[in-house]
Write an enzyme that holds these catalytic residues in place. Structure first.
Site, mmCIF file in Angstrom:
data_model
loop_
_atom_site.group_PDB
_atom_site.id
_atom_site.type_symbol
_atom_site.label_atom_id
_atom_site.label_comp_id
_atom_site.label_asym_id
_atom_site.label_seq_id
_atom_site.Cartn_x
_atom_site.Cartn_y
_atom_site.Cartn_z
ATOM 1 N N THR A 141 6.522 6.610 -4.013
ATOM 2 C CA THR A 141 5.984 5.782 -2.936
ATOM 3 C C THR A 141 5.748 4.345 -3.393
ATOM 4 O O THR A 141 5.643 4.055 -4.584
ATOM 5 C CB THR A 141 4.670 6.370 -2.396
ATOM 6 O OG1 THR A 141 3.690 6.389 -3.432
ATOM 7 C CG2 THR A 141 4.882 7.774 -1.862
ATOM 8 N N ASP A 142 5.638 3.460 -2.418
ATOM 9 C CA ASP A 142 5.340 2.061 -2.711
ATOM 10 C C ASP A 142 3.871 1.781 -2.422
ATOM 11 O O ASP A 142 3.087 2.707 -2.164
ATOM 12 C CB ASP A 142 6.265 1.131 -1.927
ATOM 13 C CG ASP A 142 6.117 1.250 -0.416
ATOM 14 O OD1 ASP A 142 5.103 1.825 0.063
ATOM 15 O OD2 ASP A 142 7.010 0.768 0.298
ATOM 16 N N LEU A 143 3.494 0.541 -2.453
ATOM 17 C CA LEU A 143 2.099 0.143 -2.272
ATOM 18 C C LEU A 143 1.514 0.627 -0.945
ATOM 19 O O LEU A 143 0.339 0.954 -0.865
ATOM 20 C CB LEU A 143 1.998 -1.390 -2.363
ATOM 21 C CG LEU A 143 0.619 -1.996 -2.271
ATOM 22 C CD1 LEU A 143 -0.266 -1.503 -3.420
ATOM 23 C CD2 LEU A 143 0.705 -3.509 -2.301
ATOM 24 N N SER A 144 2.367 0.751 0.078
ATOM 25 C CA SER A 144 1.887 1.173 1.396
ATOM 26 C C SER A 144 1.775 2.688 1.533
ATOM 27 O O SER A 144 1.341 3.184 2.566
ATOM 28 C CB SER A 144 2.808 0.617 2.484
ATOM 29 O OG SER A 144 4.077 1.214 2.399
ATOM 30 N N ILE A 186 4.358 4.855 1.438
ATOM 31 C CA ILE A 186 5.560 5.491 1.975
ATOM 32 C C ILE A 186 6.643 5.482 0.899
ATOM 33 O O ILE A 186 6.582 4.717 -0.062
ATOM 34 C CB ILE A 186 6.048 4.828 3.281
ATOM 35 C CG1 ILE A 186 6.451 3.377 3.050
ATOM 36 C CG2 ILE A 186 4.993 4.939 4.370
ATOM 37 C CD1 ILE A 186 7.108 2.720 4.255
#
Length: 149
Positions: free
Chosen positions: A27-30, A32
């Site tokens: 996942t990334d910072l958000s 997702i």
């Protein structure tokens, strides 16, 4: 005693099904799944599909015959996957050519389509030039393409 083995997908008709789970590292910072990680999931599914179908990519490479390289990739992202989602990568051979194979891949979460992709994998000689795929590989792909018909 049972030996633990890596996950292997399976064929259902002409479709190869390969399950993955989304981990924190995907996942990334958000929160997702980072867009490039879908490409990793699909690469694993394609490699597994070929192995299960009897295509020995490693032997071809080590024997100096050649290897597959992605020649064309069209991806449409429709909805995001999130941490801990169970995903299914569904792959099917669409077209077999002398030196390449076209594969349709979908990343699913249950019945929901998250990613839709079309991949052309070209068979390449060690020199980097396209070459005909081994005849037994073409036979394996033809058998896969005919399973659902």
């Amino acid at each position: 005693m049972t030996t633990d083995l890596p996950q292997t997908g399976r064929f259902e008709g002409r479709e190869h099904r390969f399950a993955v789970r989304v981990y924190f590292e995907d996942t990334d910072l958000s929160g997702i799944v980072y867009h490039a990680n879908y490409l990793r999931y699909m690469e694993r599914a394609r490699s597994d599909m070929l192995r299960v179908a009897g295509v020995d990519q490693r032997a071809a490479f080590e024997g100096g015959e050649g290897f597959y390289a992605v020649r064309d990739l069209r991806v449409r992202y429709r909805a995001p996957a999130r941490l801990d989602d169970a995903l299914l990568i569904v792959s099917a051979v669409e077209e077999i050519r002398a030196a390449s194979v076209l594969i349709h891949q979908r990343v699913m979460r249950g019945a929901e389509l998250l990613v839709d992709a079309h991949v052309e994998a070209a068979f390449v000689a060690p020199s980097g030039r396209p070459r005909r795929q081994p005849a037994n590989w073409i036979e394996a792909f033809n058998a896969l393409a005919e399973k659902g018909n």
